[in-house]
Design a protein around this motif. Structure first.
Motif, mmCIF file in Angstrom:
data_model
loop_
_atom_site.group_PDB
_atom_site.id
_atom_site.type_symbol
_atom_site.label_atom_id
_atom_site.label_comp_id
_atom_site.label_asym_id
_atom_site.label_seq_id
_atom_site.Cartn_x
_atom_site.Cartn_y
_atom_site.Cartn_z
ATOM 1 N N TYR A 18 15.085 -23.683 -22.262
ATOM 2 C CA TYR A 18 15.733 -22.844 -21.257
ATOM 3 C C TYR A 18 15.375 -21.416 -21.620
ATOM 4 O O TYR A 18 15.617 -20.979 -22.753
ATOM 5 N N ALA A 19 14.776 -20.683 -20.681
ATOM 6 C CA ALA A 19 14.291 -19.329 -20.977
ATOM 7 C C ALA A 19 15.410 -18.415 -21.465
ATOM 8 O O ALA A 19 15.168 -17.489 -22.231
ATOM 9 N N GLY A 20 16.643 -18.685 -21.051
ATOM 10 C CA GLY A 20 17.786 -17.883 -21.485
ATOM 11 C C GLY A 20 18.373 -18.337 -22.811
ATOM 12 O O GLY A 20 19.316 -17.732 -23.302
ATOM 13 N N GLY A 21 17.838 -19.407 -23.391
ATOM 14 C CA GLY A 21 18.322 -19.932 -24.670
ATOM 15 C C GLY A 21 19.152 -21.195 -24.477
ATOM 16 O O GLY A 21 19.922 -21.306 -23.510
ATOM 17 N N LEU A 22 18.987 -22.141 -25.385
ATOM 18 C CA LEU A 22 19.709 -23.411 -25.279
ATOM 19 C C LEU A 22 21.225 -23.236 -25.385
ATOM 20 O O LEU A 22 21.971 -24.023 -24.807
#
Length: 173
Positions: free
Chosen positions: A151-155
């Motif tokens: 996920y580009a926003g962080g897991l």
């Protein structure tokens, strides 16, 4: 990605960190967590996109995000401007809009939905480049075995969004 030259942006403080929201005259063109992967270079400080917190689309998105994070909204109703993506990316992003809150889909399932069942890697790349996080729900895409994959926003944010939507349960000890 090539964004419309009329684009404006603002910042929104969410429970998961600062979110940058961008819009054109046609609609919402971007929603990224500050510092996430694939953030447009135009947003790296100093931003070349002018700030306009009074833009009607940006104001509406902020109101809907506030309700979403408070658990009072499960669907978003804002015009989208996804024209800066390729035709393939746009087809993937449209397929993501069909994943309801409380549901998930695998990358291969998204590929089947757009008529490209063997394009799993390309689907994954398009999901990763989704410019409208949360509203175009790329966080609802999971690995084939249900694993929480990139996920580009962080897991950590993906996990938090899926918990907020009731997909994942809080672990109790």
């Amino acid at each position: 990605m090539k964004f419309d030259t009329s684009i404006v942006q603002t910042r929104f403080q969410s429970p998961l960190g600062t979110i940058i929201i961008a819009a054109t005259a046609k609609g919402l063109a971007g929603l990224w967590f500050e510092g996430q992967r694939h953030l447009p270079p135009e947003l790296v400080e100093p931003s070349v996109w002018p700030s306009d917190p009074d833009h009607p689309v940006l104001k509406e998105v902020m109101q809907q995000l506030t309700a979403y994070f408070a658990g009072q909204r499960s669907r978003f109703d804002v015009p989208l401007d996804l024209a800066h993506g390729t035709a393939f990316q746009q087809s993937v992003w449209q397929a993501l809009l069909g994943i309801p809150q409380g549901g998930t889909a695998s990358y291969s399932e998204v590929g089947r939905r757009i008529g490209k069942p063997t394009a799993v890697r390309a689907v994954g790349a398009a999901v990763g480049r989704n410019p409208v996080s949360i509203i175009v729900p790329c966080h609802r895409v999971m690995g084939a075995n249900g694993a929480l994959t990139g996920y580009a926003g962080g897991l950590d944010r993906k996990t938090a969004l899926l918990k907020l939507e009731g997909v994942l349960q809080e672990h109790r000890s």
